[in-house]
Design an enzyme around this catalytic site. Structure first.
Site, PDB file in Angstrom:
ATOM      1  N   SER A  43       0.829  -1.209   0.000  1.00  0.00           N
ATOM      2  CA  SER A  43       0.000   0.000   0.000  1.00  0.00           C
ATOM      3  C   SER A  43       0.857   1.251   0.000  1.00  0.00           C
ATOM      4  O   SER A  43       0.611   2.202  -0.743  1.00  0.00           O
ATOM      5  CB  SER A  43      -0.922   0.014   1.226  1.00  0.00           C
ATOM      6  OG  SER A  43      -1.845  -1.045   1.173  1.00  0.00           O
ATOM      7  N   GLU A  44       1.881   1.286   0.870  1.00  0.00           N
ATOM      8  CA  GLU A  44       2.856   2.368   0.877  1.00  0.00           C
ATOM      9  C   GLU A  44       4.233   1.837   1.235  1.00  0.00           C
ATOM     10  O   GLU A  44       4.361   0.804   1.907  1.00  0.00           O
ATOM     11  CB  GLU A  44       2.483   3.476   1.877  1.00  0.00           C
ATOM     12  CG  GLU A  44       1.497   4.499   1.347  1.00  0.00           C
ATOM     13  CD  GLU A  44       0.069   4.188   1.754  1.00  0.00           C
ATOM     14  OE1 GLU A  44      -0.858   4.690   1.114  1.00  0.00           O
ATOM     15  OE2 GLU A  44      -0.095   3.429   2.717  1.00  0.00           O
ATOM     16  N   THR A  45       5.235   2.569   0.778  1.00  0.00           N
ATOM     17  CA  THR A  45       6.628   2.333   1.125  1.00  0.00           C
ATOM     18  C   THR A  45       7.205   3.651   1.613  1.00  0.00           C
ATOM     19  O   THR A  45       6.907   4.712   1.064  1.00  0.00           O
ATOM     20  CB  THR A  45       7.418   1.808  -0.089  1.00  0.00           C
ATOM     21  OG1 THR A  45       6.877   0.536  -0.481  1.00  0.00           O
ATOM     22  CG2 THR A  45       8.883   1.651   0.218  1.00  0.00           C
ATOM     23  N   TYR A  62       5.357   6.776  -0.389  1.00  0.00           N
ATOM     24  CA  TYR A  62       4.989   6.464  -1.768  1.00  0.00           C
ATOM     25  C   TYR A  62       4.018   5.290  -1.805  1.00  0.00           C
ATOM     26  O   TYR A  62       4.252   4.255  -1.172  1.00  0.00           O
ATOM     27  CB  TYR A  62       6.223   6.105  -2.602  1.00  0.00           C
ATOM     28  CG  TYR A  62       7.007   7.317  -3.062  1.00  0.00           C
ATOM     29  CD1 TYR A  62       6.839   7.838  -4.338  1.00  0.00           C
ATOM     30  CD2 TYR A  62       7.892   7.952  -2.208  1.00  0.00           C
ATOM     31  CE1 TYR A  62       7.543   8.957  -4.761  1.00  0.00           C
ATOM     32  CE2 TYR A  62       8.600   9.074  -2.608  1.00  0.00           C
ATOM     33  CZ  TYR A  62       8.422   9.577  -3.883  1.00  0.00           C
ATOM     34  OH  TYR A  62       9.110  10.684  -4.288  1.00  0.00           O
ATOM     35  N   HIS A  73      -0.816   4.140   8.399  1.00  0.00           N
ATOM     36  CA  HIS A  73      -0.011   2.985   8.797  1.00  0.00           C
ATOM     37  C   HIS A  73       1.474   3.169   8.496  1.00  0.00           C
ATOM     38  O   HIS A  73       2.315   2.660   9.256  1.00  0.00           O
ATOM     39  CB  HIS A  73      -0.596   1.692   8.196  1.00  0.00           C
ATOM     40  CG  HIS A  73      -0.015   1.238   6.908  1.00  0.00           C
ATOM     41  ND1 HIS A  73      -0.402   1.766   5.700  1.00  0.00           N
ATOM     42  CD2 HIS A  73       0.933   0.304   6.633  1.00  0.00           C
ATOM     43  CE1 HIS A  73       0.273   1.175   4.727  1.00  0.00           C
ATOM     44  NE2 HIS A  73       1.090   0.281   5.262  1.00  0.00           N
TER      45      HIS A  73
END
Length: 302
Positions: A43-45, A62, A73
């Site tokens: 979902s995100e980094t 990102y 999160h």
């Protein structure tokens, strides 16, 4: 490039929302960060950088398709990743984001288990035109929303629709292209929820623009959802709301949110949950001359 893996909004590994946090100050630009986030396919980094505005660390967030100004999160997971290098059982880190500094407090429960809470930015609130609300309901195959369909934006825009039962939430089969068209120019994420008790709810968040189209656990949506319920007097101000999410994508998650607000004003929003640190690794990339990536100057450890 070293990265740590965390599962957020769960106290059990392999649940919650997955996150990768790159802690080394390797010289990569925005194009490379976006490509790496797509490679991780979460979902995100998060990519950590030295603080620039008085915080303890700066976080670049990102999704699989773009940089995001704020997310829930990733910040909770980042704080837990950094807390593992600290001696204190409880610590508060001031994480710089594109929408300002977000304080995150973590408490160590075990070597790789934490709880984390964040104070979220106040969202901008906008009514949704009746025609757009009707289009969203039609795409979701819902007859009505029990509360006005409303847009909240604290860095990521979220639309909220309330159904009359958790079964109705679970029964949704999302048409993602149609949802993207119905969200319109706002490119908002669509949240559908139902109360399951006085202080509990089940929710799903659809993101038609990402390669992870249904989020297992969305912290940036949980806070405004609590505020939405408080503003409409379905939840008392300052009372903790417990949200269940992720069942539809086999990532069961539990989120906690608390809003101090009234009908016209929001004083504070806090969101928290469990974090499990589940692993780490290294990503090897070619450097500018075609060789190995330049070694990091140092690792961010808060």
């Amino acid at each position: 490039m070293r990265y740590d893996l965390a599962d957020v909004f769960t106290d059990t590994p392999l649940g919650g929302n997955q996150l990768a946090v790159f802690t080394e100050l390797t010289a990569v630009d925005a194009t490379a960060m976006q490509a790496i986030a797509l490679e991780m396919n979460l979902s995100e980094t998060v990519f950590l950088r030295p603080a620039e505005a008085g915080g303890d660390v700066r976080a670049k967030l990102y999704s699989t398709v773009c940089e995001v100004d704020f997310a829930g999160h990733p910040l909770l997971g980042t704080a837990a990743v950094l807390a593992q290098h600290l001696v204190a059982e409880e610590t508060t880190l001031r994480v710089e984001t594109n929408v300002g500094i977000v304080p995150v407090t973590t408490r160590r429960l075990a070597e790789d288990r934490y709880t984390a809470w964040m104070r979220q930015p106040h969202p901008k609130i906008s009514p949704v035109p009746d025609e757009q609300a009707a289009q969203l309901l039609a795409v979701l195959d819902l007859e009505q929303s029990l509360l006005p369909v409303t847009l909240y934006d604290a860095g990521i825009p979220h639309l909220y629709l309330m159904t009359d039962s958790p079964e109705a939430v679970r029964a949704i089969i999302p048409d993602f292209p149609a949802l993207g068209r119905a969200a319109g120019e706002s490119r908002a994420r669509i949240n559908v929820f139902a109360l399951t008790g006085p202080t509990t709810a089940v929710t799903r968040m659809f993101s038609p623009y990402d390669r992870v189209p249904e989020d297992p656990a969305c912290g940036s949506a949980a806070g405004p959802l609590a505020a939405h319920l408080v503003r409409h007097r379905l939840l008392a101000s300052g009372v903790q709301l417990t949200l269940s999410q992720g069942e539809a994508v086999n990532r069961p998650s539990t989120l906690y949110a608390q809003a101090v607000a009234d009908q016209d004003d929001i004083q504070s929003i806090d969101v928290g949950g469990g974090v499990c640190l589940i692993g780490s690794g290294r990503l090897r990339l070619p450097g500018p001359g075609g060789g190995a990536a330049r070694p990091a100057d140092r690792t961010v450890t808060a």
